[in-house]
Design an enzyme around this catalytic site. Structure first.
Site, PDB file in Angstrom:
ATOM      1  CB  THR B 103      -0.839   0.074   1.286  1.00 38.42           C
ATOM      2  OG1 THR B 103       0.047   0.046   2.394  1.00 38.42           O
ATOM      3  CG2 THR B 103      -1.808  -1.063   1.369  1.00 38.42           C
ATOM      4  CB  THR B 179      11.084  -4.500  -1.287  1.00 34.78           C
ATOM      5  OG1 THR B 179      10.870  -5.252  -0.101  1.00 34.78           O
ATOM      6  CG2 THR B 179      10.614  -3.088  -1.107  1.00 34.78           C
ATOM      7  CG  ASP B 180      10.999  -9.999  -0.213  1.00 35.07           C
ATOM      8  OD1 ASP B 180      11.489  -8.983   0.299  1.00 35.07           O
ATOM      9  OD2 ASP B 180      10.664 -11.004   0.434  1.00 35.07           O
ATOM     10  CE  LYS B 258      14.508  -6.440   0.261  1.00 36.33           C
ATOM     11  NZ  LYS B 258      13.234  -6.989   0.728  1.00 36.33           N
TER      12      LYS B 258
END
Lengths: 488, 446
Positions: B103, B179-180, B258
């Site tokens: 979100t 994000t992963d 990442k």
């Protein structure tokens, strides 16, 4: 101002919230040290905080936004005392079990009920004192009590929480905090309404609560490790909350002044005020909206097993009134000294030192209750910077005859001013390495030689001025007398 | 949900979550509001919110008495009415924000602890008011999944949604994403969106948006600034460049990874510089790497033909070559080897990968060599194992990230199954996925 108020007439009601830092080996949710000994930050992190919308409505968000928009928070990071967790760069680790056990002890000492399942809560704080914008806190016990003058004082709750970051400075919308204090475990004890007592008595109740926490032997000492909040109301007025009274001895004054302040006002607003060092208070901006607590979701709630509670109950610490009797009877302290050391910040250290060394406990107690105070008063130095290890070394040297008790004030004074120099070095440096009887005899003979015809007392005086602190004064007198008699 | 036992008693007593209740246990009385049971912890503990705001769990057992005092809150799952578009100023450009999960805006119900995610343009602007000064906002959530549940098919879905938005005439586009696996999606979109005319920024958050310290606000604000005011027509990630709230970095979608589990600045460029630094407060955009595609007036196309049967095999001491048999049996069409160092694989005894690789390549299935070192370039000749691999027809993927090579091989195999064409395409630079030169400053994790 002379105080002639009758507090019953004005229906003084107070509630206390007492916070005490716990002396755990690491912080509440990570492995960082709780010692706060680092002086210089290794880095500073600049952050902003943002309003979070709640179901309470948008007005509230707007208020938060206005409050936060021009504020920048600078967080000082300290080596060994901060990691990614306090920087809000890593999720919290599991709860510190040592802190939990101490908090449970405290809750049981206050006769609280322990919930079967503990829920960690997030309490929203937007003053920047927590990098995550909330403080984690949990109720460990509730519905307890203590006895004061034969009557019960209600203890509403005992909570375990993380301490906030320490404020360094605030200027032009830029607020700087030290992160090393953040997340040091803290117990918070909240009382019910205390009615029918004078400010003096309320201060004593706070003191009693503090002593009970202290009896665990696991609370921190010194400035900043204790904070009291008190809310005060009088007949027909609103409740005013005063936050952050750092010195217990100031509490009755804060209450008295607040009562006078409230009496002087036509109408009292419900508000939050911050305590100032002189006992007066100042208005602080209240947070908009209701108490904002919601569950922590990074780690799950945890169960408190009955067997765990039983184990803690079995090992509850000695109550402080019993301790007082023991100090008098076993350690042979005078009533006054026993009472003073019991109230001292150094109680835990005193107890561990008396167990470790065969030195007369009164000598140890006196160092903590009078020598340190004298040094503070006389030289105005930060004796609170001395750490436990300093005292351990001091008494070790005393026990092994490397120094005499007369030299303790000078050694401690030197150590405060030169913390980096080892105790053994200090003894050598300022000539306090205890001297032998042979050396003393030589000094006495020299003195006699140079002061022929002077009376005994005068000679003792001269020798004393040369060897003060390096050998026991009784020995000086004895040897001077002996040598004096040889000559005359 | 509470345990069956508790639910039964609650039903009998007509007690609902949100009711103020009195609970007596061992002659002790508790009063508070019954909270919904969170899934973690003991389902047989009643959660009560005390008047001071704290929750506690009280074990439910025989002899516990419950009594309803009154209904305090009506708690129901809230459905926020989504507002899709919001115009502040006709002179400002318009950007689209496409949501794929997570979100930007959340509302907390402090009563229950429930977090209500919102993807309405209105709530986004409430949370990030400075957007009003940057652009008019169109917001659309096309899926709501955790990034670990992202799939190649969903990349295609996102690519199509992006093209639709671009064709509607927006000046820039933001995609919010967990994000992963954000860097896989970034690479996939980089290959699938051909002739991209405007900036596309992928944005995630390492701290969720229901907390005051969330990185969402700065990330989205910088991304909005970047897609409106920069001339970089590339797919980039835009996230914190440091752990401070000072600037974001725009990093090319094929060169980003990442590399931290939790820090705000988890995303770093590999083997090249970030394309731009975007200051948050003064809004300055500083180009750090001139090698990028400029804003243009071409018509964007989706080229999303992919072959999903591609596997990544990591080399590690003790790896058994038989592992490849499983994939072959399952009819896999391509392999990315995350080799060691310069691109080596085991070549000794029963652990030698060479016989299997030879078999695979001979059967027409490409084997692409990348390095698990992450930084640097692989090399086909320096050591004997490399030469042995070269002889067997593997493809050395230069300085390409294993994740990027994985996505690219899928995309290439979606276009051809011919080995020589596969090889040629794998070595053709389509989206900045390889660089011929790596400069000294392009390795600076610390």
């Amino acid at each position: 101002m002379v105080n002639v108020l009758n507090y019953e007439d004005i229906n003084l009601k107070c509630g206390l919230e007492i916070h005490r830092q716990l002396n755990t080996s690491h912080k509440l949710f990570c492995g960082c040290s709780t010692n706060m000994i680092e002086k210089k930050p290794i880095t500073e992190i600049k952050r902003k905080l943002h309003p979070v919308a709640s179901e309470l409505g948008e007005v509230d968000v707007a208020a938060q936004y206005e409050f936060l928009r021009n504020r920048q928070f600078n967080y000082q990071v300290f080596h060994g005392e901060n990691c990614l967790v306090e920087c809000d760069e890593e999720p919290i680790h599991l709860l510190n079990q040592e802190a939990l056990e101490i908090a449970l002890q405290v809750a049981l000492l206050f006769n609280c009920i322990i919930p079967e399942e503990i829920h960690i809560m997030r309490k929203t704080v937007i003053d920047g004192s927590n990098t995550s914008a909330f403080q984690r806190t949990m109720v460990i016990g509730l519905n307890g009590f203590i006895e004061y003058k034969g009557k019960k004082i209600e203890i509403l709750h005992v909570s375990l929480e993380e301490d906030a970051a320490g404020l360094v400075e605030e200027k032009n919308g830029s607020v700087t905090y030290r992160l090393n204090r953040l997340s040091i475990p803290l117990v918070e004890i909240g009382t019910g309404l205390i009615v029918g007592y004078s400010p003096e008595e309320i201060q004593n109740i706070a003191y009693t609560i503090g002593m009970i926490c202290r009896s665990t032997g696991k609370v921190k000492r010194g400035i900043g490790t204790i904070r009291q909040d008190v809310n005060v109301s009088i007949k027909g007025g609103q409740r005013v909350e005063i936050k952050g009274v750092q010195e217990l001895g100031l509490l009755s004054k804060v209450i008295e002044l607040e009562v006078q302040r409230q009496l002087s006002l036509p109408r009292v607003e419900k508000e939050t005020r911050a305590a100032l060092p002189d006992g007066t208070t100042k208005f602080t901006r209240p947070l908009p909206g209701a108490a904002r607590m919601y569950p922590e979701t990074d780690i799950p709630p945890f169960k408190i097993e009955k067997t765990f509670i039983q184990k803690i109950k079995k090992n509850l610490p000695e109550p402080w009134d019993k301790k007082l009797i023991r100090f008098k009877e076993e350690l042979k302290l005078s009533y006054d000294l026993a009472n003073q050391i019991l109230r001292s910040d150094y109680l835990d250290l005193f107890e561990s030192l008396t167990k470790k060394f065969k030195i007369n406990p009164s000598v140890i107690a006196n160092v903590f209750v009078s020598t340190l105070k004298d040094l503070k008063k006389r030289e105005n130095i930060s004796v609170e910077n001395l750490i436990d290890e300093d005292f351990e070394k001091l008494f070790e040297l005393l026990e092994t005859g490397k120094l005499v008790k007369e030299s303790i004030p000078d050694i401690l004074s030197y150590k405060v001013k030169n913390p980096e120099i080892a105790m053994t070095e200090i003894i050598k440096k300022i000539g306090l390495e205890a001297i032998s009887k042979e050396e003393l005899t030589k000094i006495v003979n020299d003195t006699l030689e140079k002061n022929k015809g002077q009376p005994l007392n005068k000679i003792i005086g001269i020798v004393m001025s040369k060897v003060r602190g390096r050998i026991k004064s009784e020995e000086v007198a004895e040897i001077v007398k002996k040598e004096f008699e040889k000559v005359y | 949900m509470y345990s069956k036992n508790i639910e039964k008693v609650l039903k009998e007593k007509r007690i609902r979550v949100g009711d103020r209740i009195k609970l007596v246990k061992n002659k002790k009385t508790f009063e508070g509001i019954l909270m919904p049971r969170i899934e973690m912890g003991d389902l047989n503990c009643l959660i009560i919110k005390l008047d001071n705001g704290y929750n506690i769990g009280i074990g439910f057992e025989r002899g516990v008495e419950l009594e309803k005092i009154r209904t305090e809150w009506q708690i129901s799952g809230k459905k926020v009415k989504e507002v899709e578009s919001i115009t502040f100023d006709k002179k400002l450009p318009t950007i689209s924000i496409i949501g794929t999960g997570g979100t930007i805006a959340s509302k907390i119900d402090y009563r229950t602890g429930g977090v209500y995610a919102s993807f309405s343009a209105k709530d986004i602007v409430t949370q990030i008011p400075e957007l009003k000064e940057i652009a008019n906002i169109r917001a659309k959530q096309i899926m709501n999944i955790l990034s670990e549940d992202m799939t190649p098919d969903r990349w295609r879905e996102i690519a199509r949604a992006v093209v639709k938005e671009i064709n509607s005439g927006v000046s820039g586009l933001i995609i919010t994403h967990g994000t992963d696996t954000l860097h896989y999606t970034a690479a996939a979109l980089s290959f699938m969106l051909r002739d991209l005319p405007i900036p596309v920024a992928l944005v995630g958050a390492q701290r969720s948006s229901d907390r005051g310290s969330s990185d969402t606000v700065m990330n989205v604000a910088c991304a909005a600034n970047f897609v409106v005011n920069s001339d970089v027509a590339e797919v980039c990630t835009v996230m914190h460049g440091s752990i401070e709230d000072n600037y974001c970095l725009a990093i090319r979608g094929t060169k980003v990874r990442k590399i931290h589990t939790s820090r705000r600045d988890a995303f770093k460029p590999v083997n090249e510089l970030p394309i731009a630094r975007i200051n948050w407060i003064d809004k300055k955009i500083e180009i750090m790497n001139e090698n990028y595609r400029k804003r243009n007036s071409k018509k964007v196309k989706v080229d999303d033909k992919i072959e999903t049967k591609v596997a990544i095999i990591k080399c590690y001491p003790g790896l058994e070559p038989e592992i490849l048999d499983y994939y072959l049996k399952k009819k896999y069409k391509g392999f990315i080897i995350e080799a060691t160092g310069l691109g080596n694989t085991p070549t000794l005894g029963k652990h030698s990968l060479l016989p299997k690789i030879e078999k695979v390549v001979k059967s027409g299935v490409p084997v692409v060599i990348t390095s698990q070192c992450i930084y640097g370039r692989v090399h086909p000749f320096v050591y004997r194992p490399l030469r042995e691999l070269t002889k067997r027809g593997v493809i050395f993927a230069e300085d390409m990230l294993p994740e990027t090579a994985y996505v690219k091989l899928m995309w290439v195999l979606g276009h051809t199954k011919k080995m020589n064409q596969i090889k040629e395409m794998m070595l053709t630079n389509y989206a900045g996925e390889t660089n011929k030169r790596i400069e000294t400053g392009e390795f600076s994790i610390w």
